[in-house]
Design a protein around this motif. Structure first.
Motif, PDB file in Angstrom:
ATOM      1  N   HIS A 128      31.149  54.597 -22.782  1.00  0.00           N
ATOM      2  CA  HIS A 128      32.190  55.493 -23.295  1.00  0.00           C
ATOM      3  C   HIS A 128      32.374  56.749 -22.448  1.00  0.00           C
ATOM      4  CE1 HIS A 128      34.880  57.568 -25.944  1.00  0.00           C
ATOM      5  NE2 HIS A 128      34.021  58.561 -26.074  1.00  0.00           N
ATOM      6  N   ARG A 129      31.279  57.452 -22.115  1.00  0.00           N
ATOM      7  CA  ARG A 129      31.433  58.780 -21.520  1.00  0.00           C
ATOM      8  C   ARG A 129      30.278  59.088 -20.578  1.00  0.00           C
ATOM      9  NH1 ARG A 129      30.021  63.933 -24.241  1.00  0.00           N
ATOM     10  NH2 ARG A 129      31.243  65.556 -23.261  1.00  0.00           N
ATOM     11  N   LEU A 130      30.622  59.717 -19.440  1.00  0.00           N
ATOM     12  CA  LEU A 130      29.630  60.207 -18.488  1.00  0.00           C
ATOM     13  C   LEU A 130      30.102  61.570 -18.012  1.00  0.00           C
ATOM     14  CD1 LEU A 130      27.065  59.620 -16.761  1.00  0.00           C
ATOM     15  CD2 LEU A 130      28.612  58.665 -15.027  1.00  0.00           C
ATOM     16  N   GLU A 136      34.008  64.680 -15.936  1.00  0.00           N
ATOM     17  CA  GLU A 136      33.758  63.803 -17.072  1.00  0.00           C
ATOM     18  C   GLU A 136      34.615  62.555 -16.931  1.00  0.00           C
ATOM     19  OE1 GLU A 136      33.151  65.304 -21.180  1.00  0.00           O
ATOM     20  OE2 GLU A 136      35.038  64.250 -21.551  1.00  0.00           O
ATOM     21  N   PHE A 137      33.988  61.418 -17.166  1.00  0.00           N
ATOM     22  CA  PHE A 137      34.684  60.136 -17.211  1.00  0.00           C
ATOM     23  C   PHE A 137      34.635  59.643 -18.656  1.00  0.00           C
ATOM     24  CE2 PHE A 137      32.974  60.412 -12.911  1.00  0.00           C
ATOM     25  CZ  PHE A 137      34.059  60.059 -12.132  1.00  0.00           C
ATOM     26  N   GLN A 138      35.799  59.298 -19.201  1.00  0.00           N
ATOM     27  CA  GLN A 138      35.866  58.738 -20.556  1.00  0.00           C
ATOM     28  C   GLN A 138      36.618  57.417 -20.474  1.00  0.00           C
ATOM     29  OE1 GLN A 138      37.322  61.205 -23.669  1.00  0.00           O
ATOM     30  NE2 GLN A 138      35.698  62.705 -23.450  1.00  0.00           N
ATOM     31  N   CYS A 186      40.589  48.448 -19.256  1.00  0.00           N
ATOM     32  CA  CYS A 186      39.990  49.755 -19.534  1.00  0.00           C
ATOM     33  C   CYS A 186      40.931  50.876 -19.106  1.00  0.00           C
ATOM     34  CB  CYS A 186      38.679  49.831 -18.736  1.00  0.00           C
ATOM     35  SG  CYS A 186      37.853  51.428 -18.759  1.00  0.00           S
ATOM     36  N   ARG A 187      40.985  51.904 -19.916  1.00  0.00           N
ATOM     37  CA  ARG A 187      41.679  53.153 -19.548  1.00  0.00           C
ATOM     38  C   ARG A 187      40.581  54.151 -19.240  1.00  0.00           C
ATOM     39  NH1 ARG A 187      43.014  57.735 -22.838  1.00  0.00           N
ATOM     40  NH2 ARG A 187      44.594  59.015 -21.802  1.00  0.00           N
ATOM     41  N   LEU A 188      40.588  54.689 -18.017  1.00  0.00           N
ATOM     42  CA  LEU A 188      39.571  55.645 -17.600  1.00  0.00           C
ATOM     43  C   LEU A 188      40.231  56.988 -17.323  1.00  0.00           C
ATOM     44  CD1 LEU A 188      36.517  55.893 -16.964  1.00  0.00           C
ATOM     45  CD2 LEU A 188      37.108  55.477 -14.570  1.00  0.00           C
ATOM     46  N   VAL A 189      39.720  58.027 -17.975  1.00  0.00           N
ATOM     47  CA  VAL A 189      40.218  59.390 -17.784  1.00  0.00           C
ATOM     48  C   VAL A 189      39.128  60.181 -17.073  1.00  0.00           C
ATOM     49  CG1 VAL A 189      41.005  61.504 -18.910  1.00  0.00           C
ATOM     50  CG2 VAL A 189      41.672  59.268 -19.830  1.00  0.00           C
ATOM     51  N   MET A 190      39.520  60.846 -15.998  1.00  0.00           N
ATOM     52  CA  MET A 190      38.607  61.690 -15.221  1.00  0.00           C
ATOM     53  C   MET A 190      39.093  63.128 -15.323  1.00  0.00           C
ATOM     54  SD  MET A 190      37.914  61.478 -11.135  1.00  0.00           S
ATOM     55  CE  MET A 190      36.785  62.573 -10.300  1.00  0.00           C
TER      56      MET A 190
END
Length: 143
Positions: free
Chosen positions: A73-75, A90-92, A100-104
């Motif tokens: 989920h999150r890093l 942050e990666f979510q 997958c949808r990845l938000v940075m």
């Protein structure tokens, strides 16, 4: 603060396999030229990637440390690039019907970039982070 997002046609598990492989960072993080070591408890909080930034002979050695980790989920990471300063990334990840949808999200926390208004900092960070996500996407979709 700068925010980028990417739709990846790969599972959240495949994306997190890359995000949690500290040895792979030089392959997809823009600016990272080599990984010198990955220390325990990576990817748990306190774990570090010892990396170099730049190109020979102008390499700067520094570290990236895990601040928070929620598997799949999150890093959240603390970046250090001396003498430029520090930042947080942050990666979510969220599951989508096709992958997958990845938000940075990146924010400078010290150094010259942290003194800039958010809009100006975003002009500097957004293109680099877009390319970082593009590289991560290509890597994940090849898995």
């Amino acid at each position: 603060m700068s925010e980028n997002e990417c739709l990846i046609e790969a599972s959240v598990e495949d994306v997190f396999a890359i995000l949690t492989d500290g040895w792979s960072y030089a392959a997809w993080v823009v600016g990272a030229s080599r990984i010198r070591d990955v220390s325990a408890p990576w990817p748990e909080p306190g774990g570090r990637i010892h990396h170099s930034v730049g190109a020979w002979p102008f390499l700067l050695d520094d570290t990236t440390m895990v601040l928070e980790y929620e598997p799949l989920h999150r890093l959240r990471l603390q970046l250090r690039v001396w003498p430029v300063g520090k930042g947080e990334v942050e990666f979510q990840a969220t599951k989508t019907p096709t992958g997958c949808r990845l938000v940075m999200t990146e924010k400078a926390t010290s150094g010259p970039v942290s003194l800039l208004p958010d809009r100006l900092a975003d002009l500097m960070l957004h293109p680099r982070n877009a390319e970082t996500l593009h590289r991560l996407k290509l890597t994940a979709e090849r898995r």
